[in-house]
Design a protein around this motif. Sequence first.
Motif: not given
Length: 213
Positions: A146-147, A139-140, A89-90, A208-212
């Motif tokens: 993670g939002v 968007c990136p 993702r990053l 799961k490793i995100s700000l959501r």
Amino acid sequence: DAHATSTRPARPATDDDQRRAERERRPRAAIQGPRKETRRRGPVQEAGEVVCGVDEAAAGVEEAGEGDGQPKAAEPFNIPAELGILALRLGTSTMMFHNGLDKLKDPEGFSTFVVGKYLDFLPEPLLWTYAAIAVELACPVLLALGVLSRPSAAALLGTMCFAITFHLNQTGLEGFPLAVVENHQYAFETSSLYAGIFFYFLLAGPGKISLRK
């Protein structure tokens, strides 16, 4: 005395004597009452009743579990898998952000030589260029954090579909999938890989490793 005994008048019948005589005259079946009809149950019926009983018991247990207010067990946290999703993702978001910066450097040139020439079915090429720049810059960042990951991935997937269309209109399939081209990769190859990654995040989310929440 014997003669006197034999000629003694009969004792008048009482109510008890009449009821006893009626019971003796009544048929035996009437006294016992109607016989209840019984039917032998076969093994299939008995097995069906057992299965139904088990199902009803299981349903009761499930209802009790749902109504007791206990939280469901959390899914196990797979550290290697989640770290891999985070790295994907990053890394993808960083490179796509650079792609937006590249367009921002010369939006008029991109609008004229890319959108206007190879995507001529789009009206207002400059407007579409700035729309692509906005998507590839905003968007990136959201995807990396993670939002709003799925909407961001959907927007980026849309820009990559336009990019694939541009390359196919410019160079064609180039003998895909077996031909070896001069540039060592198909012109649409990079944008296709991006599209596949964004399609994955659109379906699976950011991990799961995100700000959501």
